[in-house]
Motif scaffolding. Structure first.
Motif, PDB file in Angstrom:
ATOM      1  N   LEU A 222       0.627  -1.192   0.118  1.00 34.85           N
ATOM      2  CA  LEU A 222      -0.011  -0.051   0.107  1.00 34.85           C
ATOM      3  C   LEU A 222       0.795   1.353   0.081  1.00 34.85           C
ATOM      4  O   LEU A 222       2.083   1.235   0.229  1.00 34.85           O
ATOM      5  CB  LEU A 222      -0.710  -0.018   1.139  1.00 34.85           C
ATOM      6  CG  LEU A 222      -1.818  -1.216   1.419  1.00 34.85           C
ATOM      7  CD1 LEU A 222      -2.248  -1.105   2.984  1.00 34.85           C
ATOM      8  CD2 LEU A 222      -2.734  -1.415   0.334  1.00 34.85           C
ATOM      9  N   LYS A 223       0.193   2.473  -0.350  1.00 33.01           N
ATOM     10  CA  LYS A 223       0.758   3.736  -0.264  1.00 33.01           C
ATOM     11  C   LYS A 223       0.440   4.224   1.006  1.00 33.01           C
ATOM     12  O   LYS A 223      -0.619   4.177   1.577  1.00 33.01           O
ATOM     13  CB  LYS A 223       0.488   4.555  -1.292  1.00 33.01           C
ATOM     14  CG  LYS A 223       1.170   4.149  -2.833  1.00 33.01           C
ATOM     15  CD  LYS A 223       0.620   5.248  -4.062  1.00 33.01           C
ATOM     16  CE  LYS A 223       1.197   4.571  -5.139  1.00 33.01           C
ATOM     17  NZ  LYS A 223       0.867   5.531  -6.436  1.00 33.01           N
ATOM     18  N   SER A 224       1.332   5.147   1.689  1.00 30.58           N
ATOM     19  CA  SER A 224       1.035   6.011   2.825  1.00 30.58           C
ATOM     20  C   SER A 224      -0.408   6.738   2.649  1.00 30.58           C
ATOM     21  O   SER A 224      -0.458   7.306   1.465  1.00 30.58           O
ATOM     22  CB  SER A 224       2.225   6.992   3.224  1.00 30.58           C
ATOM     23  OG  SER A 224       3.353   6.249   3.350  1.00 30.58           O
ATOM     24  N   GLY A 225      -1.225   6.918   3.568  1.00 31.91           N
ATOM     25  CA  GLY A 225      -2.432   7.485   3.481  1.00 31.91           C
ATOM     26  C   GLY A 225      -3.364   6.741   2.844  1.00 31.91           C
ATOM     27  O   GLY A 225      -4.591   7.118   2.602  1.00 31.91           O
ATOM     28  N   LYS A 230     -10.575   2.031   0.228  1.00 36.78           N
ATOM     29  CA  LYS A 230      -9.482   1.358  -0.580  1.00 36.78           C
ATOM     30  C   LYS A 230      -8.948   0.114   0.138  1.00 36.78           C
ATOM     31  O   LYS A 230      -8.936  -0.873  -0.306  1.00 36.78           O
ATOM     32  CB  LYS A 230      -8.512   2.194  -0.798  1.00 36.78           C
ATOM     33  CG  LYS A 230      -7.338   1.607  -1.701  1.00 36.78           C
ATOM     34  CD  LYS A 230      -7.792   1.136  -3.000  1.00 36.78           C
ATOM     35  CE  LYS A 230      -6.667   0.649  -4.079  1.00 36.78           C
ATOM     36  NZ  LYS A 230      -7.031   0.246  -5.335  1.00 36.78           N
ATOM     37  N   TYR A 231      -8.642   0.230   1.387  1.00 32.77           N
ATOM     38  CA  TYR A 231      -8.216  -0.820   2.191  1.00 32.77           C
ATOM     39  C   TYR A 231      -9.328  -2.018   2.335  1.00 32.77           C
ATOM     40  O   TYR A 231      -8.805  -3.189   2.062  1.00 32.77           O
ATOM     41  CB  TYR A 231      -7.933  -0.422   3.577  1.00 32.77           C
ATOM     42  CG  TYR A 231      -6.983  -1.474   4.448  1.00 32.77           C
ATOM     43  CD1 TYR A 231      -5.486  -1.437   4.484  1.00 32.77           C
ATOM     44  CD2 TYR A 231      -7.542  -2.387   5.292  1.00 32.77           C
ATOM     45  CE1 TYR A 231      -5.045  -2.111   5.263  1.00 32.77           C
ATOM     46  CE2 TYR A 231      -6.959  -3.322   6.097  1.00 32.77           C
ATOM     47  CZ  TYR A 231      -5.762  -3.163   6.007  1.00 32.77           C
ATOM     48  OH  TYR A 231      -4.962  -4.074   6.664  1.00 32.77           O
ATOM     49  N   LEU A 269      -0.935   4.925   7.708  1.00 32.19           N
ATOM     50  CA  LEU A 269      -2.077   4.883   6.781  1.00 32.19           C
ATOM     51  C   LEU A 269      -3.215   5.715   7.250  1.00 32.19           C
ATOM     52  O   LEU A 269      -2.990   6.373   8.430  1.00 32.19           O
ATOM     53  CB  LEU A 269      -2.436   3.163   6.935  1.00 32.19           C
ATOM     54  CG  LEU A 269      -1.550   2.358   6.436  1.00 32.19           C
ATOM     55  CD1 LEU A 269      -2.016   0.753   6.451  1.00 32.19           C
ATOM     56  CD2 LEU A 269      -1.104   2.530   4.699  1.00 32.19           C
ATOM     57  N   ASP A 270      -4.339   5.511   6.717  1.00 33.74           N
ATOM     58  CA  ASP A 270      -5.490   6.459   7.058  1.00 33.74           C
ATOM     59  C   ASP A 270      -6.570   5.729   7.469  1.00 33.74           C
ATOM     60  O   ASP A 270      -7.772   6.207   6.742  1.00 33.74           O
ATOM     61  CB  ASP A 270      -5.375   7.664   6.261  1.00 33.74           C
ATOM     62  CG  ASP A 270      -6.494   8.789   6.491  1.00 33.74           C
ATOM     63  OD1 ASP A 270      -6.440   8.941   7.923  1.00 33.74           O
ATOM     64  OD2 ASP A 270      -7.116   9.420   5.641  1.00 33.74           O
ATOM     65  N   ILE A 271      -6.522   4.854   8.440  1.00 29.26           N
ATOM     66  CA  ILE A 271      -7.746   4.023   8.614  1.00 29.26           C
ATOM     67  C   ILE A 271      -8.381   4.327   9.980  1.00 29.26           C
ATOM     68  O   ILE A 271      -7.731   4.371  11.124  1.00 29.26           O
ATOM     69  CB  ILE A 271      -7.295   2.527   8.732  1.00 29.26           C
ATOM     70  CG1 ILE A 271      -6.407   2.151   7.399  1.00 29.26           C
ATOM     71  CG2 ILE A 271      -8.480   1.562   8.865  1.00 29.26           C
ATOM     72  CD1 ILE A 271      -7.086   2.084   6.346  1.00 29.26           C
ATOM     73  N   SER A 278     -13.910  -2.799  11.198  1.00 25.22           N
ATOM     74  CA  SER A 278     -14.166  -3.405   9.724  1.00 25.22           C
ATOM     75  C   SER A 278     -13.295  -4.463   9.259  1.00 25.22           C
ATOM     76  O   SER A 278     -13.872  -5.670   8.882  1.00 25.22           O
ATOM     77  CB  SER A 278     -14.852  -2.321   8.849  1.00 25.22           C
ATOM     78  OG  SER A 278     -15.579  -1.572   9.339  1.00 25.22           O
ATOM     79  N   ARG A 279     -12.097  -4.223   9.349  1.00 22.15           N
ATOM     80  CA  ARG A 279     -11.038  -5.059   8.972  1.00 22.15           C
ATOM     81  C   ARG A 279     -11.284  -6.325   9.712  1.00 22.15           C
ATOM     82  O   ARG A 279     -11.119  -7.658   9.025  1.00 22.15           O
ATOM     83  CB  ARG A 279      -9.699  -4.331   8.803  1.00 22.15           C
ATOM     84  CG  ARG A 279      -8.303  -5.351   8.660  1.00 22.15           C
ATOM     85  CD  ARG A 279      -7.275  -4.948   9.318  1.00 22.15           C
ATOM     86  NE  ARG A 279      -7.056  -4.998  10.822  1.00 22.15           N
ATOM     87  CZ  ARG A 279      -6.167  -4.863  11.548  1.00 22.15           C
ATOM     88  NH1 ARG A 279      -5.081  -4.472  11.016  1.00 22.15           N
ATOM     89  NH2 ARG A 279      -6.111  -5.153  12.898  1.00 22.15           N
TER      90      ARG A 279
END
Length: 327
Positions: A222-225, A230-231, A269-271, A278-279
């Motif tokens: 993944l990319k930062s942010g 998307k995740y 990341l931005d989760i 949810s993950r």
């Protein structure tokens, strides 16, 4: 409700998991007491009912059990304060006697490593084993790094194989959703065709281990942010079909790092908190629907909210599998 009658969780925890070393542990951003905080949060919800799920490790992992994965020279190296300071990412430890580091930091890790082995045995027997620690996925056979000294998952797999609980030919899957690439496990199982690794991680941060990436079976950098939508979309697209393609799976290990959280200083990341839940729900449901016994370990998480994120996910799992009435 999910598969109550088939999957019963066990929660492995000891108050001795917490790392307290005269305040020196605060030199690292990791909350070394999140294990106890998570337990206390769950106990506040369920009270004494939680005891029906609890297993207390009676001992730390032995030197013999550590030797199933780690080399003799590496285990001897752990008597060096300078080496430990580097592996634990706390430079001042180089000035501390190694016996104190062993007592206050390494022994809690050895106890937690035993907890992962107990969780794995519980998963084989009951369907679900939750260790309120562990997930030391940067440790490899001859190296410790990233606050990871012992490969608890690697040792659990090796020990289960040695005692015949699982066979060398049984399929084992590691679902690594910590924000960091699980390079230690990837190095350990690089040439093991029966241990598959599914790794979703931020490719723009530590460890960026290109050699170890060869050990990933399904690689999702993944990319930062990266945000919730998307995740979760990526996880929904790849995880169920991936697990379904490996038949049968004897055991899965879920490395449930909370360092994907948007406030985490290291994961980048931005989760959201809801995204973390949810993950975990997605992973739980997928494993339960496919009837795959699994172990959950905590891995990384570097905010004061980490223990709450952990407790929320475990609460969901307990409410939907344990038979304990939801409060």
């Amino acid at each position: 409700m999910l598969l109550k009658s088939e999957f019963q969780p066990k929660l492995i925890y000891s108050p001795e998991y917490n790392i307290n070393f005269f305040g020196v542990e605060k030199l690292h951003p990791f909350d070394s007491c999140k294990y106890g905080r998570s337990w206390n949060e769950l106990f506040a919800i369920y009270g004494k009912q939680l005891q029906s799920l609890h297993i207390l490790p009676s001992r730390s992992i032995s030197h013999h059990e550590l030797s199933t994965v780690h080399t003799k020279s590496y285990l001897e190296l752990l008597s060096s304060s300078r080496y430990l300071a580097q592996a634990l990412e706390m430079p001042p430890l180089a000035l501390c006697p190694s016996r104190l580091i062993d007592k206050h930091i390494l022994n809690p890790m050895r106890l937690a490593t035993m907890g992962t082995l107990i969780a794995a045995k519980s998963a084989i027997k009951n369907g679900i084993g939750i260790n309120l620690s562990g997930g030391y996925h940067h440790a490899s056979e001859a190296n410790g790094e990233g606050f990871c000294i012992y490969s608890d998952i690697g040792i659990a797999i090796a020990s289960l194989r040695m005692e015949g609980t699982i066979q060398e030919t049984d399929q084992v899957v590691i679902i690594d959703l910590d924000a960091h690439q699980g390079n230690g496990l990837e190095r350990i199982f690089l040439n093991d065709q029966n241990v598959k690794i599914f790794d979703v991680y931020n490719a723009e941060i530590y460890p960026n281990d290109g050699w170890a990436k060869r050990g990933i079976d399904l690689d999702i950098p993944l990319k930062s942010g990266t945000s919730d939508r998307k995740y979760i979309e990526l996880l929904q697209e790849y995880l169920p079909s991936y697990l379904d393609s490996i038949t049968p799976i004897r055991l899965a290990f879920y490395n449930a790092g909370t360092d994907i959280y948007c406030k985490d200083p290291l994961g980048k990341l931005d989760i959201s908190a809801q995204g973390v839940l949810s993950r975990d729900i997605l992973v739980f449901k997928t494993l339960l629907e496919l009837k795959i016994p699994f172990v959950m370990v905590l891995s990384g998480g570097y905010t004061k909210d980490s223990y709450l994120l952990i407790a929320n996910s475990i609460r969901y799992l307990i409410d939907n599998t344990s038979g304990i009435p939801a409060p």
